[in-house]
Write a protein that holds these residues in place. Structure first.
Motif, PDB file in Angstrom:
ATOM      1  N   MET A   1      46.464 127.813  52.698  1.00 25.77           N
ATOM      2  CA  MET A   1      46.603 129.075  53.370  1.00 25.77           C
ATOM      3  C   MET A   1      47.057 128.886  54.814  1.00 25.77           C
ATOM      4  N   PHE A   2      46.526 127.861  55.456  1.00 27.51           N
ATOM      5  CA  PHE A   2      46.875 127.629  56.843  1.00 27.51           C
ATOM      6  C   PHE A   2      47.804 126.436  56.991  1.00 27.51           C
ATOM      7  N   GLY A   3      48.677 126.234  56.021  1.00 31.17           N
ATOM      8  CA  GLY A   3      49.619 125.124  56.046  1.00 31.17           C
ATOM      9  C   GLY A   3      50.631 125.226  57.169  1.00 31.17           C
ATOM     10  N   PHE A   4      50.849 126.435  57.690  1.00 36.56           N
ATOM     11  CA  PHE A   4      51.841 126.583  58.755  1.00 36.56           C
ATOM     12  C   PHE A   4      51.324 126.057  60.087  1.00 36.56           C
ATOM     13  N   PHE A   5      50.037 125.754  60.186  1.00 36.81           N
ATOM     14  CA  PHE A   5      49.495 125.143  61.400  1.00 36.81           C
ATOM     15  C   PHE A   5      49.616 123.622  61.365  1.00 36.81           C
ATOM     16  N   LYS A   6      49.867 123.086  60.172  1.00 39.02           N
ATOM     17  CA  LYS A   6      49.961 121.642  60.006  1.00 39.02           C
ATOM     18  C   LYS A   6      51.277 121.138  60.599  1.00 39.02           C
ATOM     19  N   LYS A   7      51.196 120.116  61.426  1.00 42.12           N
ATOM     20  CA  LYS A   7      52.405 119.528  62.007  1.00 42.12           C
ATOM     21  C   LYS A   7      53.022 118.559  61.003  1.00 42.12           C
ATOM     22  N   LYS A   8      54.333 118.455  61.053  1.00 43.98           N
ATOM     23  CA  LYS A   8      55.040 117.542  60.170  1.00 43.98           C
ATOM     24  C   LYS A   8      54.923 116.122  60.704  1.00 43.98           C
ATOM     25  N   SER A   9      54.784 115.198  59.780  1.00 44.55           N
ATOM     26  CA  SER A   9      54.778 113.794  60.157  1.00 44.55           C
ATOM     27  C   SER A   9      56.217 113.365  60.447  1.00 44.55           C
ATOM     28  N   PRO A  10      56.394 112.259  61.140  1.00 43.55           N
ATOM     29  CA  PRO A  10      57.771 111.780  61.402  1.00 43.55           C
ATOM     30  C   PRO A  10      58.560 111.558  60.111  1.00 43.55           C
ATOM     31  N   LEU A  11      57.876 111.108  59.064  1.00 44.32           N
ATOM     32  CA  LEU A  11      58.552 110.883  57.787  1.00 44.32           C
ATOM     33  C   LEU A  11      59.033 112.212  57.198  1.00 44.32           C
ATOM     34  N   GLU A  12      58.211 113.238  57.251  1.00 44.16           N
ATOM     35  CA  GLU A  12      58.604 114.541  56.732  1.00 44.16           C
ATOM     36  C   GLU A  12      59.776 115.122  57.522  1.00 44.16           C
ATOM     37  N   LYS A  13      59.787 114.907  58.827  1.00 42.57           N
ATOM     38  CA  LYS A  13      60.892 115.391  59.652  1.00 42.57           C
ATOM     39  C   LYS A  13      62.193 114.702  59.259  1.00 42.57           C
ATOM     40  N   LEU A  14      62.133 113.398  59.055  1.00 43.01           N
ATOM     41  CA  LEU A  14      63.342 112.655  58.666  1.00 43.01           C
ATOM     42  C   LEU A  14      63.827 113.086  57.287  1.00 43.01           C
ATOM     43  N   GLU A  15      62.891 113.325  56.361  1.00 47.68           N
ATOM     44  CA  GLU A  15      63.285 113.744  55.022  1.00 47.68           C
ATOM     45  C   GLU A  15      63.959 115.106  55.040  1.00 47.68           C
ATOM     46  N   SER A  16      63.448 116.020  55.851  1.00 41.22           N
ATOM     47  CA  SER A  16      64.077 117.341  55.922  1.00 41.22           C
ATOM     48  C   SER A  16      65.449 117.246  56.597  1.00 41.22           C
ATOM     49  N   GLN A  17      65.576 116.383  57.595  1.00 36.49           N
ATOM     50  CA  GLN A  17      66.869 116.181  58.254  1.00 36.49           C
ATOM     51  C   GLN A  17      67.875 115.574  57.272  1.00 36.49           C
ATOM     52  N   TYR A  18      67.421 114.622  56.455  1.00 42.89           N
ATOM     53  CA  TYR A  18      68.273 113.986  55.455  1.00 42.89           C
ATOM     54  C   TYR A  18      68.775 115.019  54.446  1.00 42.89           C
ATOM     55  N   LYS A  19      67.862 115.855  53.967  1.00 39.31           N
ATOM     56  CA  LYS A  19      68.232 116.877  52.994  1.00 39.31           C
ATOM     57  C   LYS A  19      69.240 117.855  53.594  1.00 39.31           C
ATOM     58  N   LYS A  20      69.030 118.247  54.835  1.00 40.32           N
ATOM     59  CA  LYS A  20      69.936 119.182  55.509  1.00 40.32           C
ATOM     60  C   LYS A  20      71.332 118.580  55.652  1.00 40.32           C
ATOM     61  N   LEU A  21      71.400 117.307  56.030  1.00 40.68           N
ATOM     62  CA  LEU A  21      72.706 116.651  56.189  1.00 40.68           C
ATOM     63  C   LEU A  21      73.445 116.557  54.867  1.00 40.68           C
TER      64      LEU A  21
END
Length: 54
Positions: free
Chosen positions: A1-21
């Motif tokens: 429910m409160f997942g939007f307060f959770k910060k992304k780990s560096p790995l998750e940030k890189l994975e989302s950047q990879y997917k976007k590219l």
């Protein structure tokens, strides 16, 4: 429910950047092949960083 307060780990940030590219490269592949190849190179660099973290 409160997942939007959770910060992304560096790995998750890189994975989302990879997917976007990869998505951008796919969209560009029909109109501008050189730009698509550049996006693939950027995505590969991000993938290398992901592999180093694992």
């Amino acid at each position: 429910m409160f997942g939007f307060f959770k910060k992304k780990s560096p790995l998750e940030k890189l994975e989302s950047q990879y997917k976007k590219l990869l998505e951008e490269a796919h969209k560009l592949s029909t109109s501008n092949r050189a730009a698509s190849d550049q996006k693939h190179l950027e995505a590969q660099a991000v993938l290398d960083k992901i592999e180093k973290l694992n």
